[in-house]
Write an enzyme that holds these catalytic residues in place. Sequence first.
Site, mmCIF file in Angstrom:
data_model
loop_
_atom_site.group_PDB
_atom_site.id
_atom_site.type_symbol
_atom_site.label_atom_id
_atom_site.label_comp_id
_atom_site.label_asym_id
_atom_site.label_seq_id
_atom_site.Cartn_x
_atom_site.Cartn_y
_atom_site.Cartn_z
ATOM 1 N N ARG A 87 42.529 -10.192 123.999
ATOM 2 C CA ARG A 87 43.155 -10.224 125.170
ATOM 3 C C ARG A 87 42.571 -10.172 126.530
ATOM 4 O O ARG A 87 43.247 -10.392 127.481
ATOM 5 C CB ARG A 87 44.522 -9.321 125.080
ATOM 6 C CG ARG A 87 45.584 -9.470 124.008
ATOM 7 C CD ARG A 87 46.249 -8.375 123.717
ATOM 8 N NE ARG A 87 45.791 -7.394 122.839
ATOM 9 C CZ ARG A 87 46.302 -6.345 122.306
ATOM 10 N NH1 ARG A 87 47.624 -6.072 122.537
ATOM 11 N NH2 ARG A 87 45.816 -5.557 121.495
ATOM 12 N N TYR A 108 11.312 -7.613 158.882
ATOM 13 C CA TYR A 108 10.974 -7.653 157.360
ATOM 14 C C TYR A 108 9.835 -6.809 156.798
ATOM 15 O O TYR A 108 8.827 -7.041 157.442
ATOM 16 C CB TYR A 108 10.889 -8.947 156.892
ATOM 17 C CG TYR A 108 10.674 -9.069 155.447
ATOM 18 C CD1 TYR A 108 11.658 -8.428 154.249
ATOM 19 C CD2 TYR A 108 9.534 -9.527 154.738
ATOM 20 C CE1 TYR A 108 11.298 -8.361 152.927
ATOM 21 C CE2 TYR A 108 8.976 -9.139 153.317
ATOM 22 C CZ TYR A 108 9.887 -8.800 152.662
ATOM 23 O OH TYR A 108 9.616 -8.634 151.266
ATOM 24 N N ASN A 129 3.941 -11.081 153.286
ATOM 25 C CA ASN A 129 3.595 -10.486 151.785
ATOM 26 C C ASN A 129 3.348 -11.244 150.988
ATOM 27 O O ASN A 129 2.711 -10.965 149.757
ATOM 28 C CB ASN A 129 4.670 -9.556 151.502
ATOM 29 C CG ASN A 129 5.878 -9.904 151.059
ATOM 30 O OD1 ASN A 129 6.063 -10.932 152.002
ATOM 31 N ND2 ASN A 129 6.406 -9.285 150.065
HETATM 32 C C1 UD1 Z 1 47.197 0.834 119.086
HETATM 33 C C2 UD1 Z 1 48.099 1.423 118.119
HETATM 34 C C3 UD1 Z 1 49.446 1.875 118.647
HETATM 35 C C4 UD1 Z 1 49.313 2.213 119.919
HETATM 36 C C5 UD1 Z 1 48.011 1.848 120.965
HETATM 37 C C6 UD1 Z 1 47.818 2.804 122.059
HETATM 38 C C7 UD1 Z 1 47.616 0.616 116.024
HETATM 39 C C8 UD1 Z 1 48.010 -0.308 114.809
HETATM 40 N N1 UD1 Z 1 48.367 0.535 117.046
HETATM 41 O O1 UD1 Z 1 47.589 -0.540 119.389
HETATM 42 O O2 UD1 Z 1 50.333 2.157 118.150
HETATM 43 O O3 UD1 Z 1 50.513 2.375 120.857
HETATM 44 O O4 UD1 Z 1 46.933 1.661 120.197
HETATM 45 O O5 UD1 Z 1 46.953 2.042 123.003
HETATM 46 O O6 UD1 Z 1 46.736 1.395 115.887
HETATM 47 N N2 UD1 Z 1 39.987 -1.063 116.477
HETATM 48 C C9 UD1 Z 1 38.819 -1.372 115.448
HETATM 49 N N3 UD1 Z 1 38.972 -1.931 114.535
HETATM 50 C C10 UD1 Z 1 40.091 -2.761 114.177
HETATM 51 C C11 UD1 Z 1 41.132 -2.827 115.323
HETATM 52 C C12 UD1 Z 1 41.032 -2.101 116.210
HETATM 53 O O7 UD1 Z 1 37.833 -0.648 115.644
HETATM 54 O O8 UD1 Z 1 40.012 -3.297 113.087
HETATM 55 C C13 UD1 Z 1 39.743 -0.508 117.910
HETATM 56 C C14 UD1 Z 1 39.749 -1.378 119.108
HETATM 57 O O9 UD1 Z 1 38.531 -1.659 119.490
HETATM 58 C C15 UD1 Z 1 40.452 -0.591 120.021
HETATM 59 C C16 UD1 Z 1 41.224 0.427 119.127
HETATM 60 O O10 UD1 Z 1 40.880 0.401 117.940
HETATM 61 O O11 UD1 Z 1 39.757 0.527 120.691
HETATM 62 C C17 UD1 Z 1 42.814 0.152 119.412
HETATM 63 O O12 UD1 Z 1 43.148 -1.235 118.849
HETATM 64 P P1 UD1 Z 1 43.954 -2.120 119.457
HETATM 65 O O13 UD1 Z 1 43.901 -3.582 118.902
HETATM 66 O O14 UD1 Z 1 43.777 -2.262 120.966
HETATM 67 O O15 UD1 Z 1 45.371 -1.642 119.329
HETATM 68 P P2 UD1 Z 1 46.771 -1.864 119.928
HETATM 69 O O16 UD1 Z 1 47.335 -3.078 119.767
HETATM 70 O O17 UD1 Z 1 46.559 -1.287 121.441
HETATM 71 CA CA CA Z 2 44.845 -0.927 122.759
#
Ligand code: UD1
Ligand code: CA
Length: 457
Positions: free
Chosen positions: A16, A366, A386
């Site tokens: 996103r 300069y 220079n």
């Molecule tokens: C997540 C939570 C949601 C919460 C929100 C808060 C889940 C399913 N949902 O949603 O309940 O309200 O955060 O901000 O957890 N990441 C990985 N590996 C993956 C997927 C994600 O490392 O396979 C990491 C991403 O880099 C990120 C974090 O986990 O830093 C959160 O992932 P993101 O996809 O942003 O979750 P949200 O949809 O925001």
């Molecule tokens: Ca997030």
Amino acid sequence: MTNRYAVILAAGQGTRMKSKLYKVLHPVCGKPMVQHVVDQVKKLNIQEMVTVIGHGAEMVKAQLGDESHYALQSEQLGTAHAVMQAQQSLEGKDGVTIVVCGDTPLIKAETMESLFKHHEELSAKATILTASIEDPTGYGRIIRNDNGLVEKIVEHKDATEAEREINEINTGTYCFDNAALFEALKKVSNDNVQGEFYLPDVVEILKNQGEVVTAYQTNDLEETLGVNDRVALSEAERIMRKRINENHMRNGVTIIDPANTYIESDVVIGQDTTILPGTILKGRTVIGADCQIGPNSEIDTCEVGNETVIRQSAAYNSEIGSLVNIGPFAHIRPDSTIHDEVKIGNFVEIKKAVFGKGSKASHLSYIGDAEVGSDVNIGCGSITVNYDGKNKFLTKIEDGVFIGCNSNLVAPVTIGKGAYVAAGSTVTKDVPGNALAIARAQQVNKENYVDKLNLKK
Ligand code: UD1
Ligand code: CA
């Protein structure tokens, strides 16, 4: 005390964000989001920190260095799957594990500490950090039963209309009993709208096993912001900027217009310094006490002494002493060292030059690749030549030298101690100390020549 571990989730691409830069590396006030998170987690007395990396793994590693251990999630199958990758490092260990998302840059150590305490006091197996926010769109919702106890977390995309009405959200930070966490993770399925393994599902799994599952609600709503797109990024930037500025003000710095002053996270500023509007202080900049910086100045990674004034100017990767007066409209380029009591005036550009104590270049010059001694006066419009189109050469101007206006010093060249260079000279040879160099065409006056010209008419 119980052992504490931390897992930082930082493997996602961040679709996103619509960016080639991986999400957690996007800077907030000059520091990558994931670094903000790690810096706070480090304050918590953690035995072992594991950062889950995937997209941009090498870059995230390069950023965090040996501050963390790493687990590679080569396919991003969801947040539960991400935590699973830390299994090798953490499974079988006794203690409490905090899980924090790398995209919540505003989270504070104090809040995480309270979360730990709450978790430990209630002997819970899982404690969710929650917040009640006005617009919960996109966040997981906290579902509580009639007694107010946490039942489960439902992701926005999976939630019913009624569930979407709930304002209490999952901030993405949790404490888990370490052993219970890794047991429960094995039971998480990907049977949901996104086909992902959700970490929040661990809560319901533990609950169904009759374990204690709780929530700790923070009142600091700003802290819970998860950055998924650039709109949220600018929001995080705004909040962090306010925090940083307020911190400096509490430490004795005057900021005339905080909403229009941009100070990055690692900048240090001494007491009674005043920062005027439109000023941007970046990188590892250190400003001393009693300085006046701005308006409209950009300073990146400079060390500035005390009682120095920098007005409407730019300075990069340089050292600037005390009682120095710079600007307006000066440009200090990298690798310059400006000693105390120097004056760099309007439209002066300095590059890779040393300026000794008390020296002045007041207007339109300069000075690049130069060593300027102390008490030197560089006249208006003088420059160091220079560059021959291929190589750069050094100009040495020794102590007490006076360079007349509009002179060219063709490097390599040395102007000896106490020497004078006559205005308008193009100096190509060394000037001995105490000498006067005149290197310009002799003036010829043609008497009554104007009258002759007029006669021709
Ligand atoms: C997540 C939570 C949601 C919460 C929100 C808060 C889940 C399913 N949902 O949603 O309940 O309200 O955060 O901000 O957890 N990441 C990985 N590996 C993956 C997927 C994600 O490392 O396979 C990491 C991403 O880099 C990120 C974090 O986990 O830093 C959160 O992932 P993101 O996809 O942003 O979750 P949200 O949809 O925001
Ligand atoms: Ca997030």
